[in-house]
Design a protein around this motif. Structure first.
Motif, PDB file in Angstrom:
ATOM      1  N   ASP A 197      -5.229   8.092   2.008  1.00 35.83           N
ATOM      2  CA  ASP A 197      -4.749   9.376   2.509  1.00 35.83           C
ATOM      3  C   ASP A 197      -5.337   9.541   3.910  1.00 35.83           C
ATOM      4  O   ASP A 197      -6.566   9.537   4.079  1.00 35.83           O
ATOM      5  CB  ASP A 197      -5.248  10.495   1.582  1.00 35.83           C
ATOM      6  CG  ASP A 197      -4.308  11.673   1.483  1.00 35.83           C
ATOM      7  OD1 ASP A 197      -3.131  11.544   1.873  1.00 35.83           O
ATOM      8  OD2 ASP A 197      -4.740  12.731   0.982  1.00 35.83           O
ATOM      9  N   THR A 245      -0.390   8.253   2.467  1.00 33.88           N
ATOM     10  CA  THR A 245       0.020   9.644   2.602  1.00 33.88           C
ATOM     11  C   THR A 245      -0.917  10.312   3.599  1.00 33.88           C
ATOM     12  O   THR A 245      -1.817   9.669   4.145  1.00 33.88           O
ATOM     13  CB  THR A 245      -0.019  10.370   1.243  1.00 33.88           C
ATOM     14  OG1 THR A 245      -1.301  10.137   0.624  1.00 33.88           O
ATOM     15  CG2 THR A 245       1.067   9.848   0.310  1.00 33.88           C
ATOM     16  N   ALA A 251       0.842  -1.191   0.000  1.00 35.25           N
ATOM     17  CA  ALA A 251       0.000   0.000   0.000  1.00 35.25           C
ATOM     18  C   ALA A 251       0.882   1.248   0.000  1.00 35.25           C
ATOM     19  O   ALA A 251       2.073   1.203   0.296  1.00 35.25           O
ATOM     20  CB  ALA A 251      -0.907   0.003   1.223  1.00 35.25           C
ATOM     21  N   LEU A 252       0.268   2.372  -0.333  1.00 38.95           N
ATOM     22  CA  LEU A 252       0.916   3.672  -0.173  1.00 38.95           C
ATOM     23  C   LEU A 252      -0.001   4.539   0.675  1.00 38.95           C
ATOM     24  O   LEU A 252      -1.148   4.801   0.302  1.00 38.95           O
ATOM     25  CB  LEU A 252       1.179   4.349  -1.515  1.00 38.95           C
ATOM     26  CG  LEU A 252       1.714   5.786  -1.435  1.00 38.95           C
ATOM     27  CD1 LEU A 252       3.041   5.833  -0.692  1.00 38.95           C
ATOM     28  CD2 LEU A 252       1.846   6.404  -2.823  1.00 38.95           C
ATOM     29  N   GLN A 307      -4.864  -0.311  -2.974  1.00 35.01           N
ATOM     30  CA  GLN A 307      -4.008  -0.223  -1.795  1.00 35.01           C
ATOM     31  C   GLN A 307      -3.464   1.207  -1.680  1.00 35.01           C
ATOM     32  O   GLN A 307      -2.256   1.435  -1.647  1.00 35.01           O
ATOM     33  CB  GLN A 307      -2.876  -1.240  -1.886  1.00 35.01           C
ATOM     34  CG  GLN A 307      -3.306  -2.667  -1.647  1.00 35.01           C
ATOM     35  CD  GLN A 307      -3.588  -2.942  -0.172  1.00 35.01           C
ATOM     36  OE1 GLN A 307      -2.742  -2.757   0.695  1.00 35.01           O
ATOM     37  NE2 GLN A 307      -4.806  -3.404   0.119  1.00 35.01           N
ATOM     38  N   ARG A 308      -4.372   2.153  -1.598  1.00 38.51           N
ATOM     39  CA  ARG A 308      -4.000   3.569  -1.565  1.00 38.51           C
ATOM     40  C   ARG A 308      -4.922   4.290  -0.605  1.00 38.51           C
ATOM     41  O   ARG A 308      -6.151   4.161  -0.682  1.00 38.51           O
ATOM     42  CB  ARG A 308      -4.129   4.166  -2.977  1.00 38.51           C
ATOM     43  CG  ARG A 308      -3.733   5.618  -3.095  1.00 38.51           C
ATOM     44  CD  ARG A 308      -2.221   5.809  -2.982  1.00 38.51           C
ATOM     45  NE  ARG A 308      -1.848   7.202  -3.218  1.00 38.51           N
ATOM     46  CZ  ARG A 308      -1.727   8.106  -2.243  1.00 38.51           C
ATOM     47  NH1 ARG A 308      -1.964   7.765  -0.991  1.00 38.51           N
ATOM     48  NH2 ARG A 308      -1.367   9.344  -2.515  1.00 38.51           N
ATOM     49  N   ARG A 318       4.551   9.321   4.012  1.00 38.87           N
ATOM     50  CA  ARG A 318       4.580   8.618   2.726  1.00 38.87           C
ATOM     51  C   ARG A 318       5.151   7.222   2.986  1.00 38.87           C
ATOM     52  O   ARG A 318       6.333   6.959   2.788  1.00 38.87           O
ATOM     53  CB  ARG A 318       5.402   9.371   1.699  1.00 38.87           C
ATOM     54  CG  ARG A 318       5.277   8.825   0.288  1.00 38.87           C
ATOM     55  CD  ARG A 318       5.984   9.677  -0.742  1.00 38.87           C
ATOM     56  NE  ARG A 318       5.810   9.142  -2.064  1.00 38.87           N
ATOM     57  CZ  ARG A 318       4.775   9.389  -2.867  1.00 38.87           C
ATOM     58  NH1 ARG A 318       3.810  10.204  -2.437  1.00 38.87           N
ATOM     59  NH2 ARG A 318       4.675   8.849  -4.064  1.00 38.87           N
ATOM     60  N   ASP A 341      -9.959   5.236  -2.805  1.00 41.05           N
ATOM     61  CA  ASP A 341     -10.512   5.137  -4.153  1.00 41.05           C
ATOM     62  C   ASP A 341     -11.807   4.331  -4.052  1.00 41.05           C
ATOM     63  O   ASP A 341     -11.774   3.122  -3.795  1.00 41.05           O
ATOM     64  CB  ASP A 341      -9.509   4.437  -5.066  1.00 41.05           C
ATOM     65  CG  ASP A 341      -9.975   4.381  -6.520  1.00 41.05           C
ATOM     66  OD1 ASP A 341     -11.174   4.605  -6.771  1.00 41.05           O
ATOM     67  OD2 ASP A 341      -9.128   4.111  -7.392  1.00 41.05           O
ATOM     68  N   ILE A 399      -5.801   9.882  -5.129  1.00 40.57           N
ATOM     69  CA  ILE A 399      -5.936   8.630  -4.388  1.00 40.57           C
ATOM     70  C   ILE A 399      -6.573   7.597  -5.310  1.00 40.57           C
ATOM     71  O   ILE A 399      -7.794   7.547  -5.462  1.00 40.57           O
ATOM     72  CB  ILE A 399      -6.768   8.831  -3.108  1.00 40.57           C
ATOM     73  CG1 ILE A 399      -6.267  10.050  -2.332  1.00 40.57           C
ATOM     74  CG2 ILE A 399      -6.734   7.578  -2.250  1.00 40.57           C
ATOM     75  CD1 ILE A 399      -4.797   9.980  -1.965  1.00 40.57           C
TER      76      ILE A 399
END
Length: 326
Positions: free
Chosen positions: A294, A85, A82-83, A291-292, A311, A254, A287
């Motif tokens: 915020d 932020t 995942a990322l 796997q994203r 991050r 998302d 976004i």
């Protein structure tokens, strides 16, 4: 980040892997009561028989961890790391009328903004004066860099000269895709990926005014705002679901992969790792993907520092509602 209609229970998902709650690292140690409080902000907007049963149970003051374990199943969506932020609600000095100090406007949504096709770019709006003289200025800020980042965040608090606070929230954009100026600065060799933070970007732009405008115009996306008058001062800004988001408990996702309103377990692998149950209550133009996420970090300067430095890799697991039993 504009309010939406009630959301469906399960948008199209792919590559799902079912997990057990014992597979979630740190699950038993989390503050599930705080997660339940955030969930209650938006659970009445969720549609479908499974959600009706869940929101009735949530309102009955259940044991929080037992509630989530009874009505949901953990699902890992997608593959790869995942990322994570962060985002926040800026608090900036400003004014309701233009002056030598406050000369950078934030605009209300124009009536002729198309719903489904791109409009003018950021460069065309700012350099061409397309919005001037139309009475669309909501407020004026003193720093063009902060005005840009206010659009990136999608909401903010403006401190007025008389001590008052004007809260503004996202009300649409010009239809162009978001482009990261941070990634462009890395491409141009101004930073390495390890050096880049929101604070570093802002400082560089202020030290290099001759290149500032062209870099800001690299992101053709432009955001419009509306003034908020009905959100309590102790609440966060409005997310996509039209309700306040909660610091440290709300995330932007998302919605093609993660249902808005659903609980989401996150495990970040950064220097200050997070193992926490969040609620998917917001979206963002940057976004994208299963796997994203915020993370909403709060309001003000310290929240901005935290958000700008975040991050991290890791994984996110959606808690999907169990089917209603006959």
């Amino acid at each position: 980040m504009t309010p939406s209609r009630p959301v469906r229970a399960a948008p199209p998902l792919w590559r799902q892997s079912s997990l057990a709650f014992d597979d979630l690292v740190g699950w038993r140690e989390d503050d599930h009561e705080a997660a339940l409080a955030a969930f209650l902000e938006t659970c009445d907007l969720l549609e479908g028989p499974e959600w009706r049963q869940i929101r009735d149970a949530a309102r009955a003051k259940p044991d929080p961890r037992a509630f989530f374990e009874r009505f949901f199943r953990p699902v890992l969506v997608g593959d790869g790391p995942a990322l994570f932020t962060g985002y926040y609600e800026p608090e900036l000095p400003g004014a309701l009328s233009r002056s030598a100090r406050f000369c950078h406007p934030i605009y209300a949504r124009p009536d002729d903004l198309p719903e489904t096709e791109p409009w003018a770019t950021r460069a065309e709006i700012e350099a061409g004066g397309l919005l001037e003289g139309r009475g669309l200025e909501i407020a004026w800020l003193e720093d063009p860099v902060e005005a840009f980042f206010l659009q990136v965040q999608g909401s903010g608090r403006i401190r007025l000269p008389d001590g008052g606070i004007l809260r503004v929230s996202y009300d649409g954009r010009n239809g162009h895709p978001y482009r990261s100026i941070g990634q462009e600065m890395i491409r141009r060799g101004f930073f390495t990926p390890e050096e880049i933070t929101a604070t570093a970007i802002k400082d560089w732009l202020r030290r290099n005014p001759s290149e500032c405008r062209s870099l800001l115009h690299h992101n053709a996306s432009y955001v419009f705002f509306r003034a908020l008058t009905n959100v309590p001062a102790d609440k966060g800004p409005l997310g996509t679901m039209g309700r306040p988001v909660t610091p440290g408990r709300s995330i932007a996702v998302d919605p093609e992969f993660t249902p808005l309103g659903a609980p989401v377990w996150i495990e970040t692998d950064g220097p200050d790792s997070i193992r926490r149950l969040m609620i998917a209550q917001d979206t963002g133009s940057a976004i994208k993907g299963p796997q994203r996420a915020d993370i909403f970090c709060g309001s003000g300067d310290q929240a901005g520092i935290t958000a700008g430095a975040l991050r991290d890799p890791g994984r996110m697991v959606v808690l999907m509602p169990l089917p209603v039993k006959d």
